[in-house]
Design an enzyme around this catalytic site. Sequence first.
Site, PDB file in Angstrom:
ATOM      1  N   GLU A 126       0.879  -1.240  -0.161  1.00 15.74           N
ATOM      2  CA  GLU A 126       0.055   0.053   0.089  1.00 15.74           C
ATOM      3  C   GLU A 126       0.859   1.244   0.037  1.00 15.74           C
ATOM      4  O   GLU A 126       1.913   1.427   0.771  1.00 15.74           O
ATOM      5  CB  GLU A 126      -0.881  -0.082   1.149  1.00 15.74           C
ATOM      6  N   LYS A 154      -9.450   2.438  -2.686  1.00 15.15           N
ATOM      7  CA  LYS A 154      -9.990   1.917  -1.098  1.00 15.15           C
ATOM      8  C   LYS A 154     -11.383   2.524  -0.588  1.00 15.15           C
ATOM      9  O   LYS A 154     -11.577   3.783  -0.571  1.00 15.15           O
ATOM     10  CB  LYS A 154      -8.841   2.474  -0.294  1.00 15.15           C
ATOM     11  N   CYS A 189      -5.785  -2.840   2.526  1.00 11.56           N
ATOM     12  CA  CYS A 189      -5.847  -2.591   4.044  1.00 11.56           C
ATOM     13  C   CYS A 189      -7.051  -2.923   4.738  1.00 11.56           C
ATOM     14  O   CYS A 189      -7.406  -3.731   4.941  1.00 11.56           O
ATOM     15  CB  CYS A 189      -5.127  -1.482   4.346  1.00 11.56           C
TER      16      CYS A 189
END
Length: 271
Positions: free
Chosen positions: A44, A114, A155
């Site tokens: 990331e 995300k 994440c």
Amino acid sequence: MPQPITIGICQMQMDNDKAINLLKAENIIEQAVKQGANLVVLPEVFQAPYQADLFRDYAEEFPGPSTEMLARLAAYHKICLVGGSIIELAPSGQLYNTSYIFGDNGELLGKHRKVHLFDVDIPGAINFKESDVITPGDELTIIDYHGLRFSVMICYDVRFPEWSRAAALEGATLLIIPGAFNMTSGPAFWELMMRTRAIDNQVYVAAASPARNLSSSYHAWGHSMIVNPWGGIMAEAGSGEEIIVATYDPAYLNKIRREMPLLKHRRPDIY
């Protein structure tokens, strides 16, 4: 049935200089290919420090230096390259935490913005508010590559079981998760999350973390790992810079699903 594919995760440490990060990414991708990987994953925000107040300084429009490098390397090495994530500058001026995925001809296979933003306040441990600068995405990302269907999430997305299950129900048999768990959530949840998502959905999980950098303001946990559909850890990194490699085997996945058909045993009529 797709052919087995060798996954390589590049656990690299980020510098404050984007050019240095891109050069480091290029070198570590080459090393992963030399170890036999034909699906390579970066961490990331691999081209910048993980520091929200600096994200706009490192942001890029598409195409830009980072994505052009990823496309070039995917084509050169004839691999599928999941470019961790970068800070994307949209034409609207909004910033997204975005993963770009390229195929073996350098073509863009898709991107994932995300969806779940990391806003936490744990007294004495960590205070981080990604939503101060990042806009959330709103789409499930499913990629088809040479018969393999996989999903990319970033994440904090992995903390929401509905998201992984949605990917599995769309036919994904591999979850690729660039992430940067910290020194509080990492030891508590990182391994647990990755193994649980693999077991619950009977999928492979490839989780790519940055290497830990104690000179930065954000200390990543590291411990990138590749997990099989039975929850077994096939490969795991430590906290420093490292490449891990393991093979996605569709025959093994089908065996697990045949012997214990969890997805078929679901009862969505009552829950």
